[in-house]
Scaffold this motif. Structure first.
Motif, short mmCIF file in Angstrom:
data_model
loop_
_atom_site.label_atom_id
_atom_site.label_comp_id
_atom_site.label_asym_id
_atom_site.label_seq_id
_atom_site.Cartn_x
_atom_site.Cartn_y
_atom_site.Cartn_z
N SER A 1 4.80 1.10 11.75
CA SER A 1 4.50 2.12 10.74
C SER A 1 3.42 1.68 9.76
O SER A 1 2.90 2.51 9.00
CB SER A 1 5.76 2.49 9.96
OG SER A 1 6.16 1.45 9.10
N LEU A 2 3.09 0.40 9.76
CA LEU A 2 2.13 -0.12 8.79
C LEU A 2 0.71 0.13 9.29
O LEU A 2 0.37 -0.17 10.44
CB LEU A 2 2.34 -1.63 8.58
CG LEU A 2 3.72 -2.05 8.05
CD1 LEU A 2 3.77 -3.55 7.88
CD2 LEU A 2 4.05 -1.34 6.74
N HIS B 1 0.84 -1.19 0.00
CA HIS B 1 0.00 0.00 0.00
C HIS B 1 0.88 1.25 0.00
O HIS B 1 1.86 1.33 0.77
CB HIS B 1 -0.92 0.00 1.21
CG HIS B 1 -1.84 -1.18 1.27
ND1 HIS B 1 -2.82 -1.39 0.33
CD2 HIS B 1 -1.91 -2.23 2.15
CE1 HIS B 1 -3.47 -2.51 0.62
NE2 HIS B 1 -2.94 -3.04 1.71
N PRO B 2 0.58 2.23 -0.83
CA PRO B 2 1.47 3.40 -0.99
C PRO B 2 1.82 4.10 0.31
O PRO B 2 2.99 4.49 0.51
CB PRO B 2 0.67 4.32 -1.93
CG PRO B 2 -0.17 3.39 -2.73
CD PRO B 2 -0.55 2.28 -1.79
N GLY B 3 0.86 4.28 1.22
CA GLY B 3 1.17 4.96 2.47
C GLY B 3 2.16 4.18 3.32
O GLY B 3 3.07 4.77 3.93
N ALA C 1 10.65 6.41 4.30
CA ALA C 1 10.88 7.62 5.09
C ALA C 1 11.61 7.31 6.39
O ALA C 1 12.26 8.20 6.96
CB ALA C 1 9.55 8.31 5.38
N GLY C 2 11.53 6.07 6.85
CA GLY C 2 12.22 5.68 8.08
C GLY C 2 13.69 5.39 7.89
O GLY C 2 14.37 5.02 8.85
N THR D 1 4.85 6.14 -10.97
CA THR D 1 4.05 4.92 -10.88
C THR D 1 3.48 4.81 -9.48
O THR D 1 3.93 5.48 -8.54
CB THR D 1 4.90 3.66 -11.13
OG1 THR D 1 5.94 3.57 -10.12
CG2 THR D 1 5.57 3.69 -12.50
N ASP D 2 2.49 3.97 -9.35
CA ASP D 2 2.05 3.53 -8.03
C ASP D 2 3.09 2.53 -7.52
O ASP D 2 4.14 2.34 -8.14
CB ASP D 2 0.66 2.90 -8.13
CG ASP D 2 -0.10 2.95 -6.82
OD1 ASP D 2 0.54 3.10 -5.76
OD2 ASP D 2 -1.34 2.85 -6.86
#
Length: 470
Positions: free
Chosen positions: A468-469, A263-265, A272-273, A287-288
């Motif tokens: 983070s998920l 999932h993109p988020g 980012a981590g 792209t996705d």
């Protein structure tokens, strides 16, 4: 004039065909996918439909060794790559900040490559091949033709049967059909012995996004090596053409909780981590999140107990040895194999038995060691990822030179020449065993490594990733 039929119009098939055509042979390339080559690199990325290439829009990298083969053997392709805005990337730009000796060395140009996204690299190759080969797109072979045997009891291939029922006769058939090659089944149909084959799932799932710079911005720098292992995932970051880049998070298929990274988020949060990689998110996504799994590592051998299973057909590239994309070795290995194949064909085309045996010997000398090295690295990394997930694992038995290689990963961060030695391996310019065999090198590696602690790239633990998920 000898006639050659090449099955598969991808990068390796077209390159093999061009190398053979330069020797004066009549070459026909048969490619299943019907789409014609786009008229521009951007169109190749956006619109080119290549269902026959599963990894067509997955991460891609052309190592310096592969770039050098194009520059030396197929300069028209190298020129076409440059015209398509392939990225000129110097591996020495990754030299870590701990090294203060930045003086150039003779031969440093060997670490430079022209690389790009797979559709754009294939566009460059296909553009160079268009007026040099008879390329038949939208058709495919369904089986082999055989004729008088050159070796008693061994079927001899004399061409291929096409889907429309027509036949293409040839002095030699080249199988460049990639990792999905149906050649073993076709050989069984003409009574040939089954080739030797070893295959295993690499055990990784890849989640990739491609980026371009924001308007007016420069592409971001790479602050570490291109492939970095973290506790429960690896991060693969690659330069692309036209200032693009890709970021890939890959995990073990045995760690189902991490499949949420698709999932993109979640994918964004994981990257980012990573403090030395988070800036690579500061671009415009092209792209996705694109996922890929079920990638086989597979090796086929067509000479068994000193005897070929067939004559008149040779496999090249992924059709004979395919690996997972995490090390980006596929196209470079394929080009190494194409060059070697053309060499042995030039020497032995008139002697089918000698050609089959020489091709097998060349493959074992030039391709098999890289394949075996890749498999060993895959297994070791998968064991680490599975252990991080709490699975019981039996670590692979370290091979010869494993201790020195571990020391090299420490020492190369502090010594300019040892960094170059390590980069030669990564760039596929020399095998690990060739580098480590150099006089005095192992002692120097040990001495430098003994003075420094291992540097760990900062990044999230498995607990951090799971937290983070969403």
């Amino acid at each position: 004039m000898p006639r050659v039929v090449v099955l598969g119009g991808g990068i390796v098939g077209l390159s093999t065909g061009m190398l053979l055509a330069e020797r004066g042979w009549d070459v026909t390339v048969v490619e299943r996918d019907p789409a014609q080559v786009p008229d521009a690199p951007d169109a190749a990325w956006q619109d080119w439909d290549r269902p026959g290439v599963a990894q067509f829009r997955q991460p891609h990298y052309l190592h310096p060794a592969g770039s050098q083969l194009f520059a030396t053997l197929l300069p028209s392709v190298h020129k076409s790559l440059a015209a398509a805005q392939a990225r000129r990337f110097d591996m020495l730009s990754l030299m870590p900040r701990f090294i203060t000796d930045r003086s150039p060395r003779e031969g440093d140009e060997r670490f430079v490559t022209l690389t790009g996204r797979r559709p754009v690299v294939e566009y460059a190759v296909a553009s160079a091949a268009a007026d040099r080969l008879d390329i038949r797109r939208g058709t495919h072979a369904t089986g082999l033709l055989d004729g008088a045997q050159a070796v008693a009891g061994v079927p001899h291939v004399t061409g291929v049967r096409l889907a429309d029922g027509s036949e293409l006769r040839a002095d030699l058939v080249i199988d460049a059909m990639g990792r999905r090659s149906p050649l073993p089944g076709w050989l069984a149909d003409i009574g040939a012995q089954e080739p030797a084959e070893g295959a295993e799932d690499s055990g990784f799932i890849y989640y990739t996004r491609n980026f371009r710079p924001k308007d007016g911005a420069e592409p971001p720098p790479f602050l570490t090596g291109l492939l970095i292992p973290f506790q429960c995932f690896s991060l693969l970051t690659l330069p692309g053409d036209a200032d693009t880049w890709s970021v890939t998070v890959y995990v073990s298929t045995h760690d189902p909780a991490l499949k949420e990274i698709r999932h993109p988020g979640n994918w964004q949060a994981v990257v980012a981590g990573c403090p030395l990689h988070a800036h690579l998110l500061d671009g415009v996504p092209l792209t996705d999140v694109v996922a890929m799994g079920g990638v086989l590592d597979r090796y086929r051998r067509y000479v068994i107990d000193g005897s070929p299973v067939t004559t008149g057909v040779l496999s090249v590239g992924d059709a004979i040895a395919c690996t997972n994309p995490s090390l980006g070795r596929g196209i470079t290995l394929g080009m190494m194999h194409a060059a070697g194949t053309v060499e042995v064909v030039g020497r032995h085309l008139g002697d089918p038995l000698a050609l089959a045996l020489a091709h097998d010997e060349m493959t074992r000398a030039r391709i098999t060691p890289w394949y075996q090295n890749t498999i060993a690295l895959d297994r070791a990394r998968l064991a680490q990822l599975d252990a991080a997930a709490g699975r019981p694992v039996t670590p692979p038995v370290p091979g010869p030179g494993a201790r020195v290689m571990r020391d090299l990963t420490v020492a190369m961060l502090h010594d300019a020449d040892l960094f170059r030695a390590f980069a030669e391996i990564i760039a596929m310019l020399a095998l690990p065993r060739e580098v480590l065999a150099r006089p005095g090198l192992a002692d120097r590696i040990g001495a430098v490594a003994a003075e420094h602690e291992e540097f760990v790239i900062p990044g999230p633990s498995r607990a951090d990733v799971l937290a983070s998920l969403s």
